[in-house]
Design a protein around this motif. Structure first.
Motif, mmCIF file in Angstrom:
data_model
loop_
_atom_site.group_PDB
_atom_site.id
_atom_site.type_symbol
_atom_site.label_atom_id
_atom_site.label_comp_id
_atom_site.label_asym_id
_atom_site.label_seq_id
_atom_site.Cartn_x
_atom_site.Cartn_y
_atom_site.Cartn_z
ATOM 1 N N THR A 86 -0.804 19.240 3.335
ATOM 2 C CA THR A 86 -0.008 19.759 4.447
ATOM 3 C C THR A 86 1.262 18.944 4.619
ATOM 4 N N ALA A 87 1.139 17.630 4.598
ATOM 5 C CA ALA A 87 2.308 16.766 4.756
ATOM 6 C C ALA A 87 3.265 16.913 3.573
ATOM 7 N N MET A 88 2.724 17.075 2.373
ATOM 8 C CA MET A 88 3.599 17.249 1.209
ATOM 9 C C MET A 88 4.375 18.561 1.287
ATOM 10 N N LEU A 89 3.710 19.632 1.686
ATOM 11 C CA LEU A 89 4.398 20.918 1.806
ATOM 12 C C LEU A 89 5.474 20.867 2.884
ATOM 13 N N GLU A 90 5.168 20.246 4.009
ATOM 14 C CA GLU A 90 6.165 20.096 5.072
ATOM 15 C C GLU A 90 7.336 19.235 4.597
ATOM 16 N N GLY A 91 7.022 18.180 3.847
ATOM 17 C CA GLY A 91 8.076 17.322 3.308
ATOM 18 C C GLY A 91 8.975 18.053 2.328
ATOM 19 N N MET A 92 8.376 18.886 1.505
ATOM 20 C CA MET A 92 9.172 19.680 0.561
ATOM 21 C C MET A 92 10.099 20.628 1.309
ATOM 22 N N ALA A 93 9.574 21.271 2.346
ATOM 23 C CA ALA A 93 10.397 22.195 3.135
ATOM 24 C C ALA A 93 11.561 21.448 3.777
ATOM 25 N N ALA A 94 11.274 20.297 4.370
ATOM 26 C CA ALA A 94 12.330 19.513 5.019
ATOM 27 C C ALA A 94 13.370 19.043 4.003
ATOM 28 N N LEU A 101 0.851 -1.191 0.000
ATOM 29 C CA LEU A 101 0.000 0.000 0.000
ATOM 30 C C LEU A 101 0.882 1.233 0.000
ATOM 31 N N ILE A 102 0.523 2.194 -0.812
ATOM 32 C CA ILE A 102 1.275 3.442 -0.870
ATOM 33 C C ILE A 102 0.476 4.495 -0.116
ATOM 34 N N ALA A 103 1.099 5.054 0.892
ATOM 35 C CA ALA A 103 0.435 6.115 1.652
ATOM 36 C C ALA A 103 0.360 7.365 0.786
ATOM 37 N N ARG A 104 -0.759 8.024 0.842
ATOM 38 C CA ARG A 104 -0.932 9.260 0.072
ATOM 39 C C ARG A 104 -1.048 10.411 1.059
ATOM 40 N N PRO A 105 0.024 11.157 1.189
ATOM 41 C CA PRO A 105 -0.026 12.259 2.152
ATOM 42 C C PRO A 105 -0.951 13.374 1.675
ATOM 43 N N THR A 131 10.095 29.054 4.453
ATOM 44 C CA THR A 131 9.101 29.777 5.243
ATOM 45 C C THR A 131 7.769 29.834 4.503
ATOM 46 N N LEU A 132 7.819 30.094 3.213
ATOM 47 C CA LEU A 132 6.593 30.142 2.410
ATOM 48 C C LEU A 132 5.902 28.785 2.367
ATOM 49 N N LEU A 133 6.656 27.718 2.174
ATOM 50 C CA LEU A 133 6.061 26.379 2.156
ATOM 51 C C LEU A 133 5.392 26.055 3.482
ATOM 52 N N ARG A 134 6.031 26.411 4.576
ATOM 53 C CA ARG A 134 5.449 26.123 5.890
ATOM 54 C C ARG A 134 4.227 26.998 6.159
ATOM 55 N N TYR A 135 4.258 28.235 5.685
ATOM 56 C CA TYR A 135 3.094 29.108 5.804
ATOM 57 C C TYR A 135 1.912 28.522 5.027
ATOM 58 N N LEU A 136 2.175 28.085 3.796
ATOM 59 C CA LEU A 136 1.121 27.492 2.980
ATOM 60 C C LEU A 136 0.555 26.235 3.623
ATOM 61 N N ALA A 137 1.403 25.436 4.235
ATOM 62 C CA ALA A 137 0.931 24.231 4.921
ATOM 63 C C ALA A 137 -0.026 24.607 6.050
ATOM 64 N N GLY A 138 0.336 25.615 6.819
ATOM 65 C CA GLY A 138 -0.534 26.068 7.905
ATOM 66 C C GLY A 138 -1.840 26.645 7.398
ATOM 67 N N GLU A 139 -1.785 27.405 6.326
ATOM 68 C CA GLU A 139 -2.996 27.987 5.746
ATOM 69 C C GLU A 139 -3.903 26.901 5.187
ATOM 70 N N PHE A 140 -3.328 25.915 4.534
ATOM 71 C CA PHE A 140 -4.134 24.829 3.982
ATOM 72 C C PHE A 140 -4.830 24.067 5.099
ATOM 73 N N ASP A 141 -4.086 23.793 6.151
ATOM 74 C CA ASP A 141 -4.647 23.030 7.261
ATOM 75 C C ASP A 141 -5.809 23.772 7.919
ATOM 76 N N GLY A 142 -5.708 25.091 8.034
ATOM 77 C CA GLY A 142 -6.740 25.856 8.727
ATOM 78 C C GLY A 142 -7.735 26.554 7.824
ATOM 79 N N ALA A 143 -7.693 26.275 6.535
ATOM 80 C CA ALA A 143 -8.536 27.009 5.585
ATOM 81 C C ALA A 143 -10.024 26.878 5.879
#
Length: 104
Positions: free
Chosen positions: A10-18, A3-7, A42-54
């Motif tokens: 938010t997880a993809m943006l955090e992964g890209m930042a890391a 099985l392939i997990a599909r993030p 910083t922008l990627l992490r901001y977008l992750a937070g905005e997506f999560d709380g949209a």
């Protein structure tokens, strides 16, 4: 079968930042390049937070607008626009709209 997990986004943006910090960061040799990387991370992490709380943010904004509109009904009645006040009150009594991100 594996099985392939599909993030989620938010997880993809955090992964890209890391990945940028871990893989690209050590390769950068100038302060300018490191500064640009920091801005991108910083922008990627901001977008992750905005997506999560949209959805929650939109619901809070809608509640504020509805509260303001509900306060307008007495003024509309006093101004002789009782029919408009009635329609506004009926509109505000309708159930909340679908809050899924795919429909916002």
């Amino acid at each position: 079968m594996a099985l392939i997990a599909r993030p989620d986004a938010t997880a993809m943006l955090e992964g890209m930042a890391a990945a940028l910090v871990e893989a690209v960061g050590p390769e950068l040799t100038t302060d300018y390049a490191r500064s640009q990387l920091a801005s991108a991370v910083t922008l990627l992490r901001y977008l992750a937070g905005e997506f999560d709380g949209a959805a929650q943010s939109r619901l809070e904004e809608i509640a504020e607008v509805e509260e303001t509109l509900a306060g307008a009904a007495p003024a509309l009645i006093a101004a002789g626009a009782g029919d408009l006040a009635g329609r506004l009150t009926a509109l505000l009594a309708e159930p909340a709209a679908d809050a899924r991100l795919s429909t916002l």
